[in-house]
Design a protein around this motif. Structure first.
Motif, mmCIF file in Angstrom:
data_model
loop_
_atom_site.group_PDB
_atom_site.id
_atom_site.type_symbol
_atom_site.label_atom_id
_atom_site.label_comp_id
_atom_site.label_asym_id
_atom_site.label_seq_id
_atom_site.Cartn_x
_atom_site.Cartn_y
_atom_site.Cartn_z
ATOM 1 N N ASP A 128 0.824 -1.227 0.000
ATOM 2 C CA ASP A 128 0.000 0.000 0.000
ATOM 3 C C ASP A 128 0.852 1.268 0.000
ATOM 4 O OD1 ASP A 128 -0.978 -0.240 3.545
ATOM 5 O OD2 ASP A 128 0.765 -0.964 2.456
ATOM 6 N N LEU A 129 2.158 1.117 -0.173
ATOM 7 C CA LEU A 129 3.024 2.310 -0.221
ATOM 8 C C LEU A 129 3.759 2.423 -1.550
ATOM 9 C CD1 LEU A 129 4.614 2.270 3.388
ATOM 10 C CD2 LEU A 129 2.524 3.423 2.592
ATOM 11 N N GLY A 130 3.214 1.763 -2.569
ATOM 12 C CA GLY A 130 3.835 1.885 -3.895
ATOM 13 C C GLY A 130 5.208 1.254 -3.964
ATOM 14 N N PRO A 131 5.306 -0.041 -3.692
ATOM 15 C CA PRO A 131 6.621 -0.704 -3.676
ATOM 16 C C PRO A 131 7.256 -0.692 -5.056
ATOM 17 C CG PRO A 131 4.885 -2.355 -3.674
ATOM 18 C CD PRO A 131 4.204 -1.009 -3.537
ATOM 19 N N ASP A 132 8.588 -0.627 -5.073
ATOM 20 C CA ASP A 132 9.319 -0.614 -6.337
ATOM 21 C C ASP A 132 10.018 -1.957 -6.518
ATOM 22 O OD1 ASP A 132 12.164 1.293 -7.676
ATOM 23 O OD2 ASP A 132 10.779 -0.202 -8.549
ATOM 24 N N PHE A 133 9.469 -2.786 -7.391
ATOM 25 C CA PHE A 133 10.068 -4.118 -7.597
ATOM 26 C C PHE A 133 11.454 -4.008 -8.229
ATOM 27 C CE2 PHE A 133 6.340 -5.399 -5.922
ATOM 28 C CZ PHE A 133 5.389 -6.062 -6.683
ATOM 29 N N ALA A 134 11.783 -2.825 -8.753
ATOM 30 C CA ALA A 134 13.120 -2.647 -9.344
ATOM 31 C C ALA A 134 14.212 -2.759 -8.282
ATOM 32 C CB ALA A 134 13.212 -1.290 -10.030
ATOM 33 N N GLY A 164 -5.901 -2.741 8.998
ATOM 34 C CA GLY A 164 -7.266 -2.239 9.212
ATOM 35 C C GLY A 164 -7.791 -1.473 8.009
ATOM 36 N N LYS A 165 -6.904 -1.296 7.015
ATOM 37 C CA LYS A 165 -7.353 -0.565 5.816
ATOM 38 C C LYS A 165 -7.558 -1.517 4.625
ATOM 39 C CE LYS A 165 -7.269 3.765 7.275
ATOM 40 N NZ LYS A 165 -6.007 4.465 7.482
ATOM 41 N N GLY A 166 -7.490 -2.797 4.865
ATOM 42 C CA GLY A 166 -7.686 -3.733 3.752
ATOM 43 C C GLY A 166 -6.622 -4.819 3.753
ATOM 44 N N ARG A 167 -6.892 -5.866 2.973
ATOM 45 C CA ARG A 167 -6.003 -7.017 2.891
ATOM 46 C C ARG A 167 -5.022 -6.828 1.741
ATOM 47 N NH1 ARG A 167 -10.552 -9.129 1.324
ATOM 48 N NH2 ARG A 167 -9.547 -10.832 0.172
ATOM 49 N N LEU A 168 -3.979 -7.645 1.744
ATOM 50 C CA LEU A 168 -2.957 -7.534 0.684
ATOM 51 C C LEU A 168 -3.607 -7.564 -0.693
ATOM 52 C CD1 LEU A 168 0.074 -7.596 -0.177
ATOM 53 C CD2 LEU A 168 -0.097 -10.100 -0.158
ATOM 54 N N ILE A 169 -4.554 -8.486 -0.874
ATOM 55 C CA ILE A 169 -5.126 -8.675 -2.210
ATOM 56 C C ILE A 169 -6.061 -7.522 -2.582
ATOM 57 C CG2 ILE A 169 -7.259 -9.981 -1.735
ATOM 58 C CD1 ILE A 169 -6.076 -12.159 -3.704
ATOM 59 N N ASP A 170 -6.410 -6.665 -1.587
ATOM 60 C CA ASP A 170 -7.149 -5.416 -1.899
ATOM 61 C C ASP A 170 -6.163 -4.350 -2.388
ATOM 62 O OD1 ASP A 170 -9.587 -6.462 -0.831
ATOM 63 O OD2 ASP A 170 -8.942 -5.930 1.194
ATOM 64 N N MET A 171 -4.944 -4.444 -1.866
ATOM 65 C CA MET A 171 -3.959 -3.386 -2.153
ATOM 66 C C MET A 171 -3.224 -3.616 -3.468
ATOM 67 S SD MET A 171 -4.194 -1.618 0.615
ATOM 68 C CE MET A 171 -4.699 -1.770 2.338
ATOM 69 N N MET A 172 -3.154 -4.892 -3.863
ATOM 70 C CA MET A 172 -2.369 -5.197 -5.070
ATOM 71 C C MET A 172 -3.045 -6.376 -5.773
ATOM 72 S SD MET A 172 1.742 -5.814 -5.286
ATOM 73 C CE MET A 172 2.162 -4.075 -5.114
ATOM 74 N N PRO A 173 -3.361 -6.230 -7.070
ATOM 75 C CA PRO A 173 -4.061 -7.321 -7.768
ATOM 76 C C PRO A 173 -3.215 -8.591 -7.807
ATOM 77 C CG PRO A 173 -3.379 -5.600 -9.318
ATOM 78 C CD PRO A 173 -3.111 -5.074 -7.944
ATOM 79 N N VAL A 174 -3.888 -9.697 -7.917
ATOM 80 C CA VAL A 174 -3.192 -10.987 -7.827
ATOM 81 C C VAL A 174 -2.167 -11.112 -8.965
ATOM 82 C CG1 VAL A 174 -4.906 -12.283 -9.169
ATOM 83 C CG2 VAL A 174 -3.599 -13.446 -7.372
#
Ligand SMILES: O=C[C@H](O)COP(=O)(O)O
Length: 372
Positions: free
Chosen positions: A117-123, A144-154
């Protein structure tokens, strides 16, 4: 084999997690946010309680001063942990910090945590691999703001685990995961799934670890069959189709119908660079187990939808046949699926629909048998 990581804050919680199958005991203070470190004395006490029965990881609050950061990691190592987890800074000096920690990677398995949820950089992943780190984990910063799969599509999660695999980094996924997330995330092939909230009563990560909740998560993650020693675990084998349920050989159909998504597909040059509507109809024939309302036995339509999303995330695909084959193969990965029918149609090529329909069965040899 995906490992189950359980975050605990005391030796008592560590004992519950060990008794119910956790593969990694993670020392963390849930009262101090997403990645709160426990006092070293508490970490050492948990290490002593675990007494080598399972590996132990600990979170280190990363001081921004490199010398202090190195010292913090050394103190964690001195406490006897096997892995150290830290939040990979989002600041420009992250590469410098990673390089400074590299010498420690010889004696300690270092895992960098990125927040979905913080805009991770896979680079940054190749730098972690170059520094000799053990792995990377995607977690969520704002509990409390959502699950991993809410924050980033599968699809993006699958990209993360794929990149880690290419770089020989252990790939961890965590972030307010709930039981229904487990079969969905297993599709992405993580090395570790991390839990705190799901192991606690009513999902409250600041409540204590609950034996039943921990057991449920354990049963949802396939384990090495040689560790199967309880009826519940045998029943989990039944639910996953490893062994035939006694007296039951019926099947149910789990389906996804008329699922229309924009997709980059087509072999013609003019079909590149834009999307067109593609409709999916999928019918999975699933071994029936005589239970209801229990996550252990569920083969969910979510899994079918996620498999489509993972394929979509891979970019342009020339042939609908390729899409159908990949989708069928992905759905058949689940032991309870006996056969699957996949229909993939392009809706913008002609007044009606054009496409392909295939049916694939699980190869008889693929069915596992109960360990003797
Ligand atoms: O690494 C595991 C984390 O402790 C996950 O905690 P959570 O399930 O409460 O998000």
């Amino acid at each position: 084999m995906t490992l189950m990581l359980a975050s605990v804050l005391s030796r008592e919680e560590a004992e519950i997690a060990l008794a119910h199958g956790a593969d990694i005991i993670d020392c963390k203070d849930p009262a101090r946010g997403a990645l709160g470190a426990l006092p070293l004395a508490q970490v050492a006490d948990i290490v002593a309680a675990v007494d080598g029965r399972r590996p132990v990881s600990a979170v280190v609050d990363l001081p921004h001063d490199v010398a202090h950061a190195r010292r913090a990691f050394e103190e964690a190592a001195d406490a006897g942990v096997d892995y150290v987890k830290f939040a990979l800074p989002l600041t420009p000096d992250a590469g410098e910090i990673v390089a400074a920690l590299s010498p420690l990677a010889q004696r300690l398995k270092i895992v960098a945590v990125l927040f979905a949820d913080l805009g991770p950089d896979f680079a940054s992943l190749p730098d972690l691999a170059a520094a000799g780190f053990h792995g990377a984990m995607l977690d969520t910063a704002h509990k409390g703001k959502g699950r991993l799969i809410d924050m980033m599509p599968v699809g993006a999660l699958s990209e993360f685990t794929g990149l880690c695999r290419e770089l020989n980094l252990s790939a961890g996924l965590a972030g307010a995961l709930e039981p229904p997330d487990v079969p969905r995330l297993l599709v992405t092939g993580p090395d570790v799934l991390g839990f705190r909230g799901a192991l606690c009563a009513h999902g409250d990560r600041r409540a204590g670890i609950d034996a039943g909740a921990t057991r449920l998560i354990r049963d949802l993650i396939p384990t090495r069959r040689d560790k199967i020693d309880t009826l519940a675990a045998e029943w989990a084998l039944i639910a996953r189709g490893y062994i035939e349920p006694p007296g039951l050989n019926e099947t149910d159909c789990v389906f996804l119908h008329d699922y229309v998504v924009p997709m980059e597909v087509g072999a013609y040059a003019h079909e590149y660079g834009h999307t067109q509507r593609v409709r999916f109809n999928v019918d999975a024939e699933v071994a029936r187990v005589d239970v209801t309302d229990d996550m252990r036995a569920v083969f969910s339509y979510d899994v079918i939808m996620d498999a489509i999303k993972v394929i979509l995330a891979g970019g342009h695909i020339a042939m609908v046949e390729t899409i159908a084959e990949r989708l069928a193969e992905s759905v058949l990965l689940h032991e309870r699926v006996r056969s699957v029918t996949v229909q993939v149609e392009k809706l913008d090529v002609a007044p009606g629909a054009v496409g392909v329909k295939i049916r694939r069965e699980r190869h008889p040899d693929a069915r596992r048998v109960k360990p003797n």
